[in-house]
Design a protein around this motif. Structure first.
Motif, PDB file in Angstrom:
ATOM      1  N   VAL A  30      33.065  46.840 -37.576  1.00  0.00           N
ATOM      2  CA  VAL A  30      33.221  45.440 -38.000  1.00  0.00           C
ATOM      3  C   VAL A  30      34.505  44.870 -37.396  1.00  0.00           C
ATOM      4  O   VAL A  30      35.606  45.261 -37.758  1.00  0.00           O
ATOM      5  CB  VAL A  30      33.234  45.332 -39.531  1.00  0.00           C
ATOM      6  CG1 VAL A  30      33.457  43.883 -39.960  1.00  0.00           C
ATOM      7  CG2 VAL A  30      31.915  45.849 -40.107  1.00  0.00           C
ATOM      8  N   LYS A  63      35.560  41.617 -37.250  1.00  0.00           N
ATOM      9  CA  LYS A  63      36.016  40.294 -37.703  1.00  0.00           C
ATOM     10  C   LYS A  63      37.544  40.240 -37.768  1.00  0.00           C
ATOM     11  O   LYS A  63      38.182  41.207 -38.163  1.00  0.00           O
ATOM     12  CB  LYS A  63      35.418  39.967 -39.076  1.00  0.00           C
ATOM     13  CG  LYS A  63      35.895  40.877 -40.179  1.00  0.00           C
ATOM     14  CD  LYS A  63      35.167  40.569 -41.488  1.00  0.00           C
ATOM     15  CE  LYS A  63      35.719  41.437 -42.603  1.00  0.00           C
ATOM     16  NZ  LYS A  63      34.823  41.536 -43.752  1.00  0.00           N
ATOM     17  N   ASN A  88      31.184  38.765 -39.539  1.00  0.00           N
ATOM     18  CA  ASN A  88      30.646  38.029 -40.681  1.00  0.00           C
ATOM     19  C   ASN A  88      30.724  36.516 -40.547  1.00  0.00           C
ATOM     20  O   ASN A  88      30.086  35.805 -41.300  1.00  0.00           O
ATOM     21  CB  ASN A  88      31.254  38.524 -41.999  1.00  0.00           C
ATOM     22  CG  ASN A  88      32.691  38.109 -42.153  1.00  0.00           C
ATOM     23  OD1 ASN A  88      33.369  37.857 -41.160  1.00  0.00           O
ATOM     24  ND2 ASN A  88      33.157  38.030 -43.385  1.00  0.00           N
ATOM     25  N   ILE A 113      26.764  40.002 -40.438  1.00  0.00           N
ATOM     26  CA  ILE A 113      26.782  40.645 -41.755  1.00  0.00           C
ATOM     27  C   ILE A 113      27.292  39.730 -42.864  1.00  0.00           C
ATOM     28  O   ILE A 113      27.382  40.149 -44.010  1.00  0.00           O
ATOM     29  CB  ILE A 113      27.637  41.939 -41.717  1.00  0.00           C
ATOM     30  CG1 ILE A 113      29.087  41.626 -41.315  1.00  0.00           C
ATOM     31  CG2 ILE A 113      27.031  42.950 -40.749  1.00  0.00           C
ATOM     32  CD1 ILE A 113      30.013  42.833 -41.380  1.00  0.00           C
ATOM     33  N   MET A 126      20.598  45.726 -47.208  1.00  0.00           N
ATOM     34  CA  MET A 126      22.057  45.808 -47.112  1.00  0.00           C
ATOM     35  C   MET A 126      22.678  45.443 -48.455  1.00  0.00           C
ATOM     36  O   MET A 126      22.115  44.634 -49.192  1.00  0.00           O
ATOM     37  CB  MET A 126      22.513  44.813 -46.037  1.00  0.00           C
ATOM     38  CG  MET A 126      23.982  44.788 -45.759  1.00  0.00           C
ATOM     39  SD  MET A 126      24.925  43.635 -46.784  1.00  0.00           S
ATOM     40  CE  MET A 126      25.614  42.593 -45.525  1.00  0.00           C
ATOM     41  N   MET A 171      26.812  45.177 -50.618  1.00  0.00           N
ATOM     42  CA  MET A 171      28.245  45.427 -50.747  1.00  0.00           C
ATOM     43  C   MET A 171      28.509  45.887 -52.167  1.00  0.00           C
ATOM     44  O   MET A 171      28.110  45.215 -53.120  1.00  0.00           O
ATOM     45  CB  MET A 171      29.033  44.135 -50.500  1.00  0.00           C
ATOM     46  CG  MET A 171      29.110  43.758 -49.039  1.00  0.00           C
ATOM     47  SD  MET A 171      29.888  42.147 -48.843  1.00  0.00           S
ATOM     48  CE  MET A 171      31.615  42.619 -48.753  1.00  0.00           C
ATOM     49  N   MET A 173      31.666  50.651 -46.658  1.00  0.00           N
ATOM     50  CA  MET A 173      32.720  50.045 -45.862  1.00  0.00           C
ATOM     51  C   MET A 173      33.897  51.042 -45.821  1.00  0.00           C
ATOM     52  O   MET A 173      33.770  52.157 -46.302  1.00  0.00           O
ATOM     53  CB  MET A 173      33.156  48.709 -46.471  1.00  0.00           C
ATOM     54  CG  MET A 173      31.959  47.897 -46.922  1.00  0.00           C
ATOM     55  SD  MET A 173      32.160  46.160 -47.392  1.00  0.00           S
ATOM     56  CE  MET A 173      33.875  45.877 -47.624  1.00  0.00           C
ATOM     57  N   SER A 174      35.034  50.625 -45.253  1.00  0.00           N
ATOM     58  CA  SER A 174      36.145  51.582 -45.078  1.00  0.00           C
ATOM     59  C   SER A 174      36.493  52.328 -46.357  1.00  0.00           C
ATOM     60  O   SER A 174      36.796  53.515 -46.329  1.00  0.00           O
ATOM     61  CB  SER A 174      37.399  50.845 -44.586  1.00  0.00           C
ATOM     62  OG  SER A 174      37.193  50.360 -43.288  1.00  0.00           O
ATOM     63  N   ARG A 190      29.323  50.103 -42.396  1.00  0.00           N
ATOM     64  CA  ARG A 190      29.951  48.962 -41.704  1.00  0.00           C
ATOM     65  C   ARG A 190      31.452  49.075 -41.901  1.00  0.00           C
ATOM     66  O   ARG A 190      31.960  48.816 -42.996  1.00  0.00           O
ATOM     67  CB  ARG A 190      29.445  47.641 -42.299  1.00  0.00           C
ATOM     68  CG  ARG A 190      27.932  47.494 -42.359  1.00  0.00           C
ATOM     69  CD  ARG A 190      27.546  46.164 -43.004  1.00  0.00           C
ATOM     70  NE  ARG A 190      28.202  45.958 -44.289  1.00  0.00           N
ATOM     71  CZ  ARG A 190      27.707  46.330 -45.468  1.00  0.00           C
ATOM     72  NH1 ARG A 190      26.527  46.894 -45.552  1.00  0.00           N
ATOM     73  NH2 ARG A 190      28.390  46.117 -46.575  1.00  0.00           N
ATOM     74  N   ILE A 191      32.158  49.458 -40.851  1.00  0.00           N
ATOM     75  CA  ILE A 191      33.566  49.804 -41.025  1.00  0.00           C
ATOM     76  C   ILE A 191      34.469  48.983 -40.128  1.00  0.00           C
ATOM     77  O   ILE A 191      34.286  48.960 -38.900  1.00  0.00           O
ATOM     78  CB  ILE A 191      33.752  51.314 -40.780  1.00  0.00           C
ATOM     79  CG1 ILE A 191      32.929  52.054 -41.847  1.00  0.00           C
ATOM     80  CG2 ILE A 191      35.216  51.698 -40.838  1.00  0.00           C
ATOM     81  CD1 ILE A 191      33.068  53.528 -41.827  1.00  0.00           C
ATOM     82  N   GLY A 192      35.408  48.284 -40.752  1.00  0.00           N
ATOM     83  CA  GLY A 192      36.354  47.467 -40.005  1.00  0.00           C
ATOM     84  C   GLY A 192      37.745  48.067 -40.020  1.00  0.00           C
ATOM     85  O   GLY A 192      38.241  48.595 -39.024  1.00  0.00           O
ATOM     86  N   THR A 193      38.384  47.969 -41.172  1.00  0.00           N
ATOM     87  CA  THR A 193      39.791  48.338 -41.304  1.00  0.00           C
ATOM     88  C   THR A 193      40.115  49.740 -40.789  1.00  0.00           C
ATOM     89  O   THR A 193      41.127  49.926 -40.115  1.00  0.00           O
ATOM     90  CB  THR A 193      40.200  48.233 -42.795  1.00  0.00           C
ATOM     91  OG1 THR A 193      39.765  46.970 -43.279  1.00  0.00           O
ATOM     92  CG2 THR A 193      41.692  48.342 -42.954  1.00  0.00           C
ATOM     93  N   ARG A 246      43.621  43.533 -41.367  1.00  0.00           N
ATOM     94  CA  ARG A 246      43.510  42.193 -40.794  1.00  0.00           C
ATOM     95  C   ARG A 246      44.143  41.213 -41.776  1.00  0.00           C
ATOM     96  O   ARG A 246      44.262  41.485 -42.953  1.00  0.00           O
ATOM     97  CB  ARG A 246      42.048  41.840 -40.561  1.00  0.00           C
ATOM     98  CG  ARG A 246      41.240  41.983 -41.814  1.00  0.00           C
ATOM     99  CD  ARG A 246      39.757  41.805 -41.624  1.00  0.00           C
ATOM    100  NE  ARG A 246      39.088  42.130 -42.876  1.00  0.00           N
ATOM    101  CZ  ARG A 246      38.435  43.263 -43.113  1.00  0.00           C
ATOM    102  NH1 ARG A 246      38.308  44.173 -42.194  1.00  0.00           N
ATOM    103  NH2 ARG A 246      37.917  43.494 -44.296  1.00  0.00           N
TER     104      ARG A 246
HETATM  105  C1  LIG Z   1      34.501  42.961 -43.649  1.00  0.00           C
HETATM  106  C2  LIG Z   1      33.197  43.560 -43.981  1.00  0.00           C
HETATM  107  C3  LIG Z   1      32.989  44.944 -43.839  1.00  0.00           C
HETATM  108  C4  LIG Z   1      34.065  45.917 -43.374  1.00  0.00           C
HETATM  109  O1  LIG Z   1      35.085  46.024 -44.312  1.00  0.00           O
HETATM  110  P1  LIG Z   1      36.303  47.058 -44.150  1.00  0.00           P
HETATM  111  O2  LIG Z   1      36.797  47.238 -45.519  1.00  0.00           O
HETATM  112  O3  LIG Z   1      37.291  46.435 -43.244  1.00  0.00           O
HETATM  113  O4  LIG Z   1      35.748  48.318 -43.573  1.00  0.00           O
HETATM  114  C5  LIG Z   1      31.730  45.439 -44.135  1.00  0.00           C
HETATM  115  N1  LIG Z   1      30.732  44.629 -44.556  1.00  0.00           N
HETATM  116  C6  LIG Z   1      30.895  43.299 -44.700  1.00  0.00           C
HETATM  117  C7  LIG Z   1      29.753  42.470 -45.162  1.00  0.00           C
HETATM  118  C8  LIG Z   1      32.128  42.720 -44.418  1.00  0.00           C
HETATM  119  O5  LIG Z   1      32.285  41.400 -44.574  1.00  0.00           O
END
Ligand SMILES: *Cc1c(COP(=O)(O)O)cnc(C)c1O
Length: 237
Positions: free
Chosen positions: A37, A39, A60, A84, A168, A170, A210-211, A226-229, A235
């Protein structure tokens, strides 16, 4: 949170931790795929991740993704992008043009909007139904009946440019693993029910984790995290 500049190291660490969670939960190796991810992170960082072998990305916000991925695709035309985040109706057209999959379809109206723009663009697209399983997030179908209605629409051939591939969610933002797992289990159970009701459809994808909670998600059957951080660092929000 991991906070290093080295995207390649972060990616390797996340991938090996995914493989470990697969082993611990008795899943097959490679069953869980990684969506990076990106963003709030630059096209440069996306390219760094691609050079380290990552080809699947999630964004996103459509507008942010358009600029970034148009730039990325000049060098890497085959990169995959999944949307997402909650889709406002005025962003659907851009989302359809830009992405390979929309993971955040959360109403019948949204599906019909996606269908309309796909038909105009003569494009087929993959879609996941987002299910509301956690208190904090407002997004997603609220009831399994609503997702059933969405699948019926597809089964009747009313959204022929859309291929619904799964679901999907959260989880609530909490460190309480039991709460995280409850949310993920709710999505898995909904999938199991709906898969039985629509045996001709391929609804295998469970995009969850997620993370901060992907290990719990893998324990509950996630097929895509779905991994961003943990990859790109923190961020600014
Ligand atoms: C930002 C986001 C993520 C990733 O989140 P992190 O905590 O940074 O891994 C995953 N899914 C969705 C829908 C997001 O908006």
């Amino acid at each position: 949170m991991e906070n290093t500049q080295n995207i390649k190291d972060n990616l390797m660490r996340v991938l090996s931790s995914i493989r470990e969670a697969e082993r611990l939960s008795g899943r097959k190796e490679g069953e869980v795929s990684l969506l990076a991810v990106s963003k709030f992170h630059s096209a440069e960082k996306v390219k760094e991740a691609i050079e380290a072998g990552q080809m699947y990305f999630g964004e996103n916000r459509v507008q942010e993704a358009v600029t970034k991925f148009n730039e990325v695709r000049e060098s890497y035309p085959n990169v995959h992008l999944h949307i997402i985040g909650t889709l406002q109706s005025n962003k659907i057209k851009k989302a359809v043009l830009l992405s390979n999959r929309i993971e955040s379809a959360d109403s019948i109206e949204c599906l019909k909007g996606i269908e309309k723009h796909c038909a105009l663009e003569k494009k087929l697209i993959e879609v996941l139904l987002e299910y509301h399983t956690g208190e904090e997030s407002k997004a997603g179908f609220l009831h399994i009946e609503d997702m059933r209605e969405a699948l019926e629409l597809s089964a009747r051939g009313e959204v022929p440019h859309i291929s619904i591939r799964g679901f999907m969610t959260m989880a609530p933002l909490t460190n309480d693993e039991a709460l995280q797992r409850k949310s993920f289990a709710a999505l898995r159970e909904a999938k199991e029910v709906l898969e039985k009701e629509f045996p001709s459809m391929d609804l295998k994808v469970l995009s969850m984790g997620m993370s901060s909670d992907y290990r719990a998600a893998i324990m509950e059957g996630s097929t895509e995290v779905r991994i961003g951080t943990a990859i790109f660092g923190s961020r600014e929000k």
